[in-house]
Write an enzyme that holds these catalytic residues in place. Structure first.
Site, PDB file in Angstrom:
ATOM      1  N   TYR A  48      -2.948  -1.662   0.348  1.00  0.00           N
ATOM      2  CA  TYR A  48      -3.779  -0.458   0.273  1.00  0.00           C
ATOM      3  C   TYR A  48      -5.150  -0.832   0.807  1.00  0.00           C
ATOM      4  CZ  TYR A  48      -0.452   1.929  -2.883  1.00  0.00           C
ATOM      5  OH  TYR A  48       0.639   2.526  -3.437  1.00  0.00           O
ATOM      6  N   GLY A  49      -5.390  -0.530   2.064  1.00  0.00           N
ATOM      7  CA  GLY A  49      -6.632  -0.933   2.707  1.00  0.00           C
ATOM      8  C   GLY A  49      -6.373  -2.073   3.671  1.00  0.00           C
TER       9      GLY A  49
END
Length: 315
Positions: A36-37
């Site tokens: 996530y990212g």
């Protein structure tokens, strides 16, 4: 996930305020992932910064971390024992001892690695004290049983909402209930669709991944908007927000015979939204019947993910 977007960082003062509000509201199960990212600014980096500033909160939170995705563009997975050990080592290095990972697992089943091998590696890491529990994500009932034959499974993460009721029909919910495995329900308000604030494709941020999802394609969107409209009517009659209605319905599924504990993890971008989502709403039998009737009359159109991603779901 939306606190660490690839498109740009959300300031810590904003995310920290939301996380603090979540704890104050009793929302202490937090889901993240090392993908996530970016590799330099993921969920784990955010948590490391948060617990550096607020070390007193580390023991108040249950963090559930997913890993195993090597390349998001190709959905290349690595659920091998060596891969799992390497990714956990990287995750723990990022956290820097500020917080132990409470529940850890791979985001999808790796087609190249039998689930038994992946779970055996996770069980060894749990026994060594490097993680607190084993997480499975987006798996089918048979996979859950195979995994549970190797080691205790501590949590299963699935998409569950008025927008995604599949686990109640495909055996996942009953299997988890039988085995005593809690379900963490991700995307419990349909990626924002069940809030009633998305009225057209143009309401999605430019470049949003949702624009590629089948349920948001023109041939399906208007059909799904009809379902949301009916949910809005029920919520208005109840004097609550559509999101509150959707989340309350989801929590009540845990009380049905044979069902496991179901914990919704709703994303929020503001303190006000956290408080709204955490509100406890009582739903009567008539309310539940009306919701059931709405779901039967307005079935969701389109798959949850694009075709390539659907191949890794529910296996």
């Amino acid at each position: 996930m939306r606190m660490t977007p690839h498109s740009g960082a959300v300031p810590d003062e904003e995310t920290f305020a939301v996380l603090k509000a979540a704890l104050a509201a009793g929302v202490n199960v937090w889901g993240g992932a090392d993908f996530y990212g970016t590799s330099e600014r993921s969920s784990l980096h955010l948590l490391a910064r948060y617990f550096t500033q607020y070390p007193e909160d580390a023991d108040k939170v249950v963090i559930c971390i997913k890993s195993g995705i090597v390349d998001m563009r190709t959905l290349n997975m690595d659920g091998s024992p060596d891969g799992i050990r390497r990714m956990l080592a990287n995750a723990n290095s990022t956290l820097g001892g500020r917080k132990k990972i409470d529940v850890f697992g791979i985001a999808r089943v790796d087609p190249k690695t039998p689930i038994e091998e992946s779970v055996r590696a996770l069980a060894e890491l749990k026994a060594a004290g490097e993680i607190g529990g084993i997480l499975l994500s987006e798996v089918g009932a048979n996979t859950i049983r195979r995994a549970a034959s190797v080691a205790q499974i501590d949590m299963v993460e699935q998409e569950v909402s008025l927008w995604a009721t599949g686990i109640f029909e495909n055996g996942v919910a009953t299997t988890c209930g039988e085995l005593g495995i809690p379900i963490v329900a991700h995307t419990p308000i349909g990626a924002g669709m069940l809030t009633g604030r998305i009225k057209s494709i143009d309401d999605l941020p430019h470049g949003s991944y949702l624009r590629m999802f089948p349920r948001f394609q023109p041939e399906n969107f208007q059909k799904n908007l009809a379902l949301v409209s009916e949910i809005e009517k029920l919520a208005k009659a109840k004097g609550v927000s559509p999101a509150q209605l959707a989340l309350s319905w989801l929590k009540l599924q845990s009380k049905k015979p044979g069902m496991p504990l179901i914990i919704p993890i709703a994303g929020a971008s503001s303190e006000a939204r956290v408080k709204e989502n955490a509100a406890i709403i009582d739903l009567s039998d008539d309310d539940l019947k009306a919701i059931t009737g709405t779901l039967e009359s307005f079935p969701v159109a389109g798959d949850r993910y694009p075709a390539a991603a659907m191949k890794l779901v529910g296996v």
